[in-house]
Design an enzyme around this catalytic site. Structure first.
Site, PDB file in Angstrom:
ATOM      1  N   ASP A 180       1.530  -1.249  -0.544  1.00 37.69           N
ATOM      2  CA  ASP A 180      -0.150  -0.147  -0.309  1.00 37.69           C
ATOM      3  C   ASP A 180       0.771   0.865   0.076  1.00 37.69           C
ATOM      4  O   ASP A 180       1.649   1.264   1.260  1.00 37.69           O
ATOM      5  CB  ASP A 180      -0.799   0.395   1.628  1.00 37.69           C
ATOM      6  CG  ASP A 180      -1.754   1.484   1.306  1.00 37.69           C
ATOM      7  OD1 ASP A 180      -1.169   2.291   0.450  1.00 37.69           O
ATOM      8  OD2 ASP A 180      -3.118   0.782   1.505  1.00 37.69           O
ATOM      9  N   HIS A 181       0.826   1.963  -1.499  1.00 34.28           N
ATOM     10  CA  HIS A 181       2.590   2.543  -0.692  1.00 34.28           C
ATOM     11  C   HIS A 181       2.173   3.875  -0.666  1.00 34.28           C
ATOM     12  O   HIS A 181       3.076   4.839  -0.061  1.00 34.28           O
ATOM     13  CB  HIS A 181       2.648   3.276  -2.605  1.00 34.28           C
ATOM     14  CG  HIS A 181       1.567   4.269  -3.655  1.00 34.28           C
ATOM     15  ND1 HIS A 181       0.550   3.517  -3.930  1.00 34.28           N
ATOM     16  CD2 HIS A 181       1.566   5.227  -3.541  1.00 34.28           C
ATOM     17  CE1 HIS A 181      -0.402   4.363  -4.380  1.00 34.28           C
ATOM     18  NE2 HIS A 181       0.466   5.485  -4.292  1.00 34.28           N
ATOM     19  N   HIS A 243      -6.032   2.620   1.145  1.00 33.04           N
ATOM     20  CA  HIS A 243      -5.006   4.485   1.102  1.00 33.04           C
ATOM     21  C   HIS A 243      -5.789   4.821   2.988  1.00 33.04           C
ATOM     22  O   HIS A 243      -5.173   5.134   3.626  1.00 33.04           O
ATOM     23  CB  HIS A 243      -4.767   4.782   0.207  1.00 33.04           C
ATOM     24  CG  HIS A 243      -3.881   4.379  -0.713  1.00 33.04           C
ATOM     25  ND1 HIS A 243      -2.759   3.076  -0.868  1.00 33.04           N
ATOM     26  CD2 HIS A 243      -4.735   4.595  -2.381  1.00 33.04           C
ATOM     27  CE1 HIS A 243      -2.761   3.289  -2.531  1.00 33.04           C
ATOM     28  NE2 HIS A 243      -4.226   3.493  -2.381  1.00 33.04           N
ATOM     29  N   LYS A 343     -11.624  12.286  -7.507  1.00 34.22           N
ATOM     30  CA  LYS A 343     -10.348  12.579  -8.836  1.00 34.22           C
ATOM     31  C   LYS A 343     -11.359  13.902  -9.362  1.00 34.22           C
ATOM     32  O   LYS A 343     -13.013  14.068  -9.175  1.00 34.22           O
ATOM     33  CB  LYS A 343     -11.131  11.206  -9.710  1.00 34.22           C
ATOM     34  CG  LYS A 343     -10.243  10.419  -9.562  1.00 34.22           C
ATOM     35  CD  LYS A 343     -10.009   9.182 -10.874  1.00 34.22           C
ATOM     36  CE  LYS A 343      -8.882   8.040 -10.544  1.00 34.22           C
ATOM     37  NZ  LYS A 343      -7.493   8.523 -10.250  1.00 34.22           N
TER      38      LYS A 343
HETATM   39  P1  NAP Z   1       0.637  -2.165 -17.700  1.00 33.54           P
HETATM   40  O1  NAP Z   1       1.905  -0.789 -17.543  1.00 33.54           O
HETATM   41  O2  NAP Z   1      -0.105  -2.616 -18.356  1.00 33.54           O
HETATM   42  O3  NAP Z   1       2.399  -3.783 -17.385  1.00 33.54           O
HETATM   43  C1  NAP Z   1       1.775  -4.505 -17.136  1.00 33.54           C
HETATM   44  C2  NAP Z   1       3.113  -5.397 -17.226  1.00 33.54           C
HETATM   45  O4  NAP Z   1       2.414  -6.737 -18.283  1.00 33.54           O
HETATM   46  C3  NAP Z   1       3.876  -5.118 -18.819  1.00 33.54           C
HETATM   47  O5  NAP Z   1       5.500  -5.518 -18.583  1.00 33.54           O
HETATM   48  C4  NAP Z   1       3.610  -6.754 -19.590  1.00 33.54           C
HETATM   49  O6  NAP Z   1       3.950  -6.986 -20.699  1.00 33.54           O
HETATM   50  C5  NAP Z   1       3.006  -7.389 -18.541  1.00 33.54           C
HETATM   51  N1  NAP Z   1       2.394  -9.297 -19.016  1.00 33.54           N
HETATM   52  C6  NAP Z   1       0.847  -8.491 -19.257  1.00 33.54           C
HETATM   53  N2  NAP Z   1       0.870  -9.558 -19.557  1.00 33.54           N
HETATM   54  C7  NAP Z   1       1.487 -10.501 -19.811  1.00 33.54           C
HETATM   55  C8  NAP Z   1       1.722 -12.314 -19.508  1.00 33.54           C
HETATM   56  N3  NAP Z   1       0.869 -13.412 -19.771  1.00 33.54           N
HETATM   57  N4  NAP Z   1       2.955 -12.412 -18.791  1.00 33.54           N
HETATM   58  C9  NAP Z   1       3.510 -12.371 -18.701  1.00 33.54           C
HETATM   59  N5  NAP Z   1       3.808 -10.697 -19.047  1.00 33.54           N
HETATM   60  C10 NAP Z   1       2.042  -9.908 -18.908  1.00 33.54           C
HETATM   61  O7  NAP Z   1       0.926  -1.998 -15.515  1.00 33.54           O
HETATM   62  P2  NAP Z   1       1.175  -1.337 -14.543  1.00 33.54           P
HETATM   63  O8  NAP Z   1       0.572   0.114 -14.483  1.00 33.54           O
HETATM   64  O9  NAP Z   1       2.997  -1.664 -14.566  1.00 33.54           O
HETATM   65  O10 NAP Z   1       0.557  -2.173 -13.375  1.00 33.54           O
HETATM   66  C11 NAP Z   1       0.924  -3.060 -12.422  1.00 33.54           C
HETATM   67  C12 NAP Z   1       0.581  -3.061 -10.990  1.00 33.54           C
HETATM   68  O11 NAP Z   1       0.873  -2.920 -10.474  1.00 33.54           O
HETATM   69  C13 NAP Z   1      -1.053  -3.295 -11.496  1.00 33.54           C
HETATM   70  O12 NAP Z   1      -1.747  -4.758 -10.309  1.00 33.54           O
HETATM   71  C14 NAP Z   1      -2.247  -1.972 -11.085  1.00 33.54           C
HETATM   72  O13 NAP Z   1      -2.540  -1.998 -10.422  1.00 33.54           O
HETATM   73  C15 NAP Z   1      -0.380  -2.093  -9.871  1.00 33.54           C
HETATM   74  N6  NAP Z   1       0.062  -0.744  -9.319  1.00 33.54           N
HETATM   75  C16 NAP Z   1       0.020   0.190 -10.580  1.00 33.54           C
HETATM   76  C17 NAP Z   1       1.011   1.680 -10.224  1.00 33.54           C
HETATM   77  C18 NAP Z   1       0.676   2.773 -11.839  1.00 33.54           C
HETATM   78  O14 NAP Z   1       1.350   3.219 -10.854  1.00 33.54           O
HETATM   79  N7  NAP Z   1       1.369   2.056 -12.826  1.00 33.54           N
HETATM   80  C19 NAP Z   1       0.417   2.484  -9.350  1.00 33.54           C
HETATM   81  C20 NAP Z   1      -0.350   1.657  -8.078  1.00 33.54           C
HETATM   82  C21 NAP Z   1      -1.041  -0.044  -8.604  1.00 33.54           C
HETATM   83  P3  NAP Z   1       4.201  -7.491 -22.308  1.00 33.54           P
HETATM   84  O15 NAP Z   1       2.669  -7.258 -22.289  1.00 33.54           O
HETATM   85  O16 NAP Z   1       5.086  -7.410 -22.604  1.00 33.54           O
HETATM   86  O17 NAP Z   1       3.850  -9.493 -21.423  1.00 33.54           O
END
Ligand code: NAP
Length: 500
Positions: A180-181, A243, A343
């Site tokens: 939980d950042h 949060h 938001k």
């Molecule tokens: P994202 O940008 O959609 O990235 C998803 C990643 O998963 C990509 O590297 C994708 O790469 C990989 N992926 C998807 N399907 C896959 C599969 N079948 N096998 C292997 N790799 C796979 O998502 P994100 O924003 O980084 O978020 C990731 C997590 O963090 C989520 O749970 C999100 O809720 C959480 N989160 C994110 C943020 C943020 O700021 N972004 C903040 C809080 C929480 P490929 O397409 O190359 O496979």
């Protein structure tokens, strides 16, 4: 692990080409490296489907660090610890190749079999990955194994239980680090210090002296490109379940007998257990939902939520929540804790206001002067600090009181010295300190509280949506929630009073 010992581990990042890895994880690891908190004995395997060579992956890591941090020297050495493995997490056959890569790196960097599995991917994959890690022996190590898991942890209590069951097959509760950042933020961590290291606050921290507490986390951004996710989540699940309730637990918990992970968590759990459950008609009385309509922000027209990409034109999803929480225990009986988050609000701000009760007999009323109540404000973001609002004599004016403020602004010496939430949390995880991660009991209690509200909301369409204009502080019903109790929301901007 000893205090000055540098952690040694193989970190496997699942989802290494994604947004979170790029914006948060790589820059945070770099900051730890640059500050000398990581030993040379670490390696990272980036995992995602797209084919990339190690060189290409290292170039991506380099770019992401350079775009996040101005002063990024020593990058070549840093990125040389990064390796890439193209792998579909649903493909059972490719885990063995990942295992041999992990073993090679373990030997090469003398990592003592310590492994961190960071799941920076969509939550539907969490259970599958954990099961494969165990089935294919990636978790059979001589050192520690830790699973870091991003939010959301389930969609409701039932799905969270299922997910927990799946990951518990491979990891014990004390090996699971649920992020939980907010718990990594400097001023959220400071809540404990303010409360338990200051003789002037703790004696007043109860229903005899505090009239109400207000926790606000407002964003100016809309849903951006996250419409698909947000439609299923809404502000209640996205912000309140985790949060907001975590901040409330830290504010309301009893002093732990020691500042250890177990003791702190156990006090937080007691707060969540003491929260008055809301069901049926009570939900309406205690909680307000909102959805943003179009409006003008910084001179620009912005669309309504229902006009955003991947959002239903008739969407019933809330982008705003305000609520009144009652903690039914000796310390807090009768003190409302108001929370609000949304938001497209007027300002980006996360702030806690503790409003103290008026003094029993205000002598200054006799001179028709109105005094402000004493307020302790904890600024969490974007500013970090504490403000205490007092009343003092106006300079040169006999016996005339005026509100003044004492300000402490928490400023790092430079950007590099102020640790980012993810930097702290990664470091804590490497050192095996789970205090600032959520325990399953906290997750379960938060979901069971929130589920009762979403049950009511999902079964009653909100006819008035959209009910707040973009660029405002939310619907009028949120103001009425406090007015009923004789209070009002303190503004998120500082009060315009003299600084001492
Ligand atoms: P994202 O940008 O959609 O990235 C998803 C990643 O998963 C990509 O590297 C994708 O790469 C990989 N992926 C998807 N399907 C896959 C599969 N079948 N096998 C292997 N790799 C796979 O998502 P994100 O924003 O980084 O978020 C990731 C997590 O963090 C989520 O749970 C999100 O809720 C959480 N989160 C994110 C943020 C943020 O700021 N972004 C903040 C809080 C929480 P490929 O397409 O190359 O496979």
């Amino acid at each position: 692990m000893k205090l000055n010992e540098k952690p040694t581990a193989l970190i496997m990042i699942f989802g290494a080409t994604g947004d979170l890895a790029k914006r948060k994880l790589f820059p945070s690891l770099y900051r730890l490296y640059k500050k000398g908190k990581l030993s040379e004995r670490f390696a990272v395997i980036g995992i995602a489907r797209r084919p990339l060579s190690n060189d290409e992956f290292q170039a991506n890591v380099k770019n992401s660090v350079e775009s996040a941090i101005k002063d990024s020297g020593e990058l070549e050495d840093f990125v040389s610890h990064f390796y890439y493995h193209s792998h579909d997490v649903t493909d059972a056959s490719s885990y063995l190749a990942l295992k041999s890569m992990a073993e090679e790196l373990d030997t090469h960097y003398s990592l003592e079999g310590n492994r961190i599995f960071y799941l920076a991917m969509a939550p539907e994959f969490f259970g599958t990955i954990a099961e494969h890690l165990k089935a294919d022996g990636l978790t059979d190590v001589d050192g520690f194994k830790r699973l870091v898991i991003e939010k959301p942890f389930g969609h409701d209590l039932e799905s969270a239980k299922q997910l927990n069951k799946q990951i518990r097959k491979a990891f014990s509760e004390n090996e699971i680090y649920r992020i939980d950042h907010y718990l990594g933020k400097e001023m959220v961590q400071n809540i404990e210090v303010i409360r338990f290291a200051n003789a002037i606050f703790e004696p007043l921290w109860n229903n005899r002296y505090i009239s109400n507490i207000q926790v606000t986390s407002s964003e100016v951004l809309g849903v951006e490109e996250r419409g698909r996710y947000y439609e299923k989540s809404g502000a209640l699940r996205d912000m309140v379940q985790n949060h907001m309730l975590q901040m409330v637990a830290l504010l309301a918990m009893e002093p732990p007998i020691r500042l250890t992970t177990d003791e702190i968590r156990s006090e937080k759990v007691k707060v969540l257990r003491a929260m008055r459950p809301l069901e049926g008609e009570r939900v309406k009385e205690y909680f307000v939902r909102g959805q943003y309509g179009k409006g003008s922000m910084s001179g620009k027209q912005v669309p309504a939520y229902r006009e955003e990409q991947m959002v239903d034109e008739q969407s019933n999803t809330e982008t705003y929540v305000a609520g009144k929480l009652m903690i039914d225990n000796f310390r807090w009986a009768g003190v409302p804790i108001y929370i609000r988050t949304g938001k497209r609000m007027a300002a980006k701000s996360t702030k806690i206001v503790i409003q103290f009760k008026d003094i029993p007999m205000n002598l200054y009323y006799q001179t028709e002067q109105t005094l402000n109540p004493n307020l302790l404000v904890i600024h969490i973001q974007p500013e970090e600090g504490i403000t205490l609002y007092l009343n003092a004599q106006k300079s040169g004016q006999n016996m005339e009181a005026t509100p003044v403020k004492l300000n402490f602004a928490n400023k790092g010496i430079d950007g590099m010295n102020t640790p980012e939430a993810y930097e702290r949390l990664l470091y804590d995880c490497m050192r095996g300190d789970a205090t600032n991660f959520t325990h399953w009991d906290e997750v379960a209690l938060s979901w069971s509280f929130v589920d009762k509200i979403s049950d009511v909301w999902e079964n009653t369409k909100e006819e008035g949506f959209p009910n707040y204009e973009s660029g405002t502080m939310g619907p009028k019903e949120a103001d009425q929630l406090l007015e009923k109790d004789g209070f009002f929301w303190w503004p998120v901007t500082d009060l315009d009073v003299e600084e001492c």
